[in-house]
Design a protein around this motif. Structure first.
Motif, short mmCIF file in Angstrom:
data_model
loop_
_atom_site.label_atom_id
_atom_site.label_comp_id
_atom_site.label_asym_id
_atom_site.label_seq_id
_atom_site.Cartn_x
_atom_site.Cartn_y
_atom_site.Cartn_z
N VAL A 3 0.85 -1.18 0.00
CA VAL A 3 0.00 0.00 0.00
C VAL A 3 0.89 1.24 0.00
O VAL A 3 1.86 1.31 0.77
CB VAL A 3 -0.91 0.00 1.24
CG1 VAL A 3 -1.76 1.27 1.29
CG2 VAL A 3 -1.80 -1.24 1.23
N PRO A 4 0.62 2.24 -0.85
CA PRO A 4 1.45 3.45 -0.87
C PRO A 4 1.54 4.09 0.51
O PRO A 4 0.56 4.11 1.26
CB PRO A 4 0.70 4.37 -1.85
CG PRO A 4 -0.06 3.44 -2.72
CD PRO A 4 -0.46 2.29 -1.85
N ARG A 5 2.71 4.60 0.83
CA ARG A 5 2.96 5.14 2.17
C ARG A 5 1.97 6.24 2.53
O ARG A 5 1.49 6.31 3.67
CB ARG A 5 4.40 5.67 2.24
CG ARG A 5 4.81 6.15 3.60
CD ARG A 5 6.30 6.46 3.62
NE ARG A 5 6.72 6.96 4.92
CZ ARG A 5 7.97 7.26 5.23
NH1 ARG A 5 8.92 7.09 4.32
NH2 ARG A 5 8.28 7.72 6.41
N ALA A 6 1.64 7.11 1.60
CA ALA A 6 0.77 8.24 1.90
C ALA A 6 -0.63 7.80 2.31
O ALA A 6 -1.34 8.53 3.01
CB ALA A 6 0.69 9.16 0.68
N SER A 7 -1.05 6.62 1.90
CA SER A 7 -2.40 6.17 2.21
C SER A 7 -2.45 5.17 3.35
O SER A 7 -3.50 4.61 3.65
CB SER A 7 -3.03 5.54 0.96
OG SER A 7 -2.29 4.41 0.53
N ARG A 8 -1.33 4.95 4.02
CA ARG A 8 -1.28 3.97 5.10
C ARG A 8 -1.87 4.53 6.39
O ARG A 8 -1.89 5.74 6.61
CB ARG A 8 0.15 3.51 5.33
CG ARG A 8 0.77 2.78 4.14
CD ARG A 8 2.12 2.20 4.48
NE ARG A 8 2.01 1.12 5.44
CZ ARG A 8 1.71 -0.14 5.10
NH1 ARG A 8 1.51 -0.47 3.83
NH2 ARG A 8 1.65 -1.08 6.03
N VAL A 9 -2.34 3.63 7.24
CA VAL A 9 -2.82 3.97 8.57
C VAL A 9 -1.68 3.69 9.54
O VAL A 9 -1.21 2.55 9.65
CB VAL A 9 -4.06 3.14 8.94
CG1 VAL A 9 -4.44 3.35 10.41
CG2 VAL A 9 -5.23 3.48 8.03
N GLY A 324 -2.39 -2.11 4.64
CA GLY A 324 -2.03 -0.70 4.76
C GLY A 324 -2.05 -0.16 6.17
O GLY A 324 -2.14 1.05 6.37
N ASP A 370 -8.59 6.31 11.41
CA ASP A 370 -7.55 5.30 11.60
C ASP A 370 -8.08 4.13 12.43
O ASP A 370 -7.84 2.96 12.11
CB ASP A 370 -6.34 5.90 12.30
CG ASP A 370 -5.62 6.94 11.47
OD1 ASP A 370 -5.72 6.89 10.23
OD2 ASP A 370 -4.97 7.83 12.08
#
Length: 392
Positions: A3-9, A324, A370
């Motif tokens: 999962v792209p870092r910017a969209s991670r929880v 993610g 989150d």
């Protein structure tokens, strides 16, 4: 596919928390300037002013005097300096004991173990109860006139349980021992006052409260003797030599100011979020168990440790990672072999149960979204991990 870092929880704030904008701004500003804070010319004096202004601000926010604050590279260095330097300064033919709690961070535990192995120190581990709280009766028995240094953390990094450090300081003072507390997880998250605590030494660091990696502090009363662990230019009261990182120190100060100024409101916000997380997990995941306590007086606001019966924590962690969500396994890794958490086993958690524990830690960037994302992903992750474990 990750999962792209910017969209991670991100639910691993106890490991490190994002830098706050004020800290980024302070660090960026100082990175554009030149000057060694130990130099006598104008640029050096300007750098020294930044360091000393930062020292005054940080000391004020944690109830200390500026002269009591020693800048270091972070919590591990501060703990090593406190435990080893405190021991060496007090050790004599009669006083050679080190007393630490069984649930300390490895920076303290390993320093104490090294003193026992390399310096002949007598090491005693203080037990804790099922919530991870220090057994004060045991501390009263073990801290005696033969004790050189006592170290008990302000709050635990795995389960969030707070400890009675003022009582520990009182016991140490009564027998002439040095008292230290690793407050890395506590400063900026719960109220702390170094002067009021009665402690001789206290550790904290920047990256746990919105500052950068690589900078921390050891508070040391002027009356407390410390033997240096590293030598060189004699900076920081001649007990911590090394060129001062002006940019990191400025950012550290900015982060401390933000964290302490907003502490009351942020603590309440995180406790509410944590309650939602815990209630949701216990309702949605059969067999889930809370390790530690949620009592406000006895816990950090954002740290939660949960066990999931009949599966391995690492499996759940990796399934959440694929979804993610970042969290932490409640175990340490030594030489590539997963070990059950020493904190949980000290609390009386059976080894198999200790291997099933995960830590979810909230911070200043955490939101209800989150928590909802975790609650949506966790039941399936645990179910799949249990199914996999059944075939092992």
């Amino acid at each position: 596919m990750s999962v792209p870092r910017a969209s991670r929880v991100y639910l691993d704030h106890a490991a490190t928390t994002p830098m706050v904008p004020a800290a980024v701004e302070a660090m960026t500003r100082e990175l554009t300037r030149v000057g060694n804070a130990s130099a006598l010319h104008g640029s050096g004096r300007a750098a020294r002013r930044v360091v000393e202004d930062s020292r005054e601000l940080i000391a004020d926010r944690v109830g200390a005097r500026p002269a009591e604050l020693i800048f270091t590279s972070g919590g591990t260095e501060s703990d090593n300096l406190a435990v080893k330097g405190g021991y060496w300064s007090r050790r004599d033919g009669r006083r050679n004991r080190v007393v630490v709690s069984a649930v300390e961070h490895h920076a303290v535990l390993d320093s104490a173990s090294w003193l026992a192995a390399a310096e002949g120190a007598e090491l005693d581990l203080l037990p804790v109860d099922v919530m991870g709280r220090l057994d004060l009766a045991a501390a009263e028995r073990l801290v005696d006139e033969r004790t050189a240094v006592v170290s008990v953390m302000a709050a635990n990094n795995e389960v969030g349980t707070r400890q009675p450090v003022a009582e520990v300081a009182r016991l140490a003072t009564a027998v002439g021992a040095v008292s230290h507390s690793d407050a890395v997880q506590a400063v900026g998250h719960v109220p702390l006052d170094f002067a009021a605590s009665g402690l001789d030494l206290m550790t904290f660091t920047g990256h746990k409260l919105g500052g950068p990696y690589g900078v921390g502090a050891l508070l040391a009363r002027r009356s407390t003797a410390l033997t240096a662990v590293q030598h060189g230019g004699g900076q920081e009261r001649d007990v911590r030599s090394g060129t001062l990182d002006v940019a990191a120190i400025a950012a550290f100060a900015a982060a401390v100011e933000v964290a302490v100024a907003g502490l009351v409101a942020e603590e309440a916000r995180l406790r509410a979020l944590r309650a939602e997380l815990v209630d949701g997990v216990l309702a949605a995941v059969p067999g889930a168990r809370l390790n530690g306590t949620l009592a406000a007086a006895d816990s950090l606001p954002g740290v939660t440790n949960l066990g999931f019966a009949d599966c391995a924590a690492d499996s759940v962690l990796m399934l959440l990672d694929a979804a993610g969500i970042d969290c932490s396994a409640g175990s340490a890794c030594s030489a590539g072999v997963a070990q059950p958490s020493h904190v949980l086993t000290a609390m009386g958690v059976e080894e198999t149960a200790a291997r099933s524990a995960l830590r979810f830690s909230l911070g200043h960037s955490s939101s209800r979204a989150d928590v909802r994302a975790l609650l949506a992903a966790l039941p399936e992750a645990v179910s799949r991990a249990r199914a996999a474990a059944a075939f092992v």
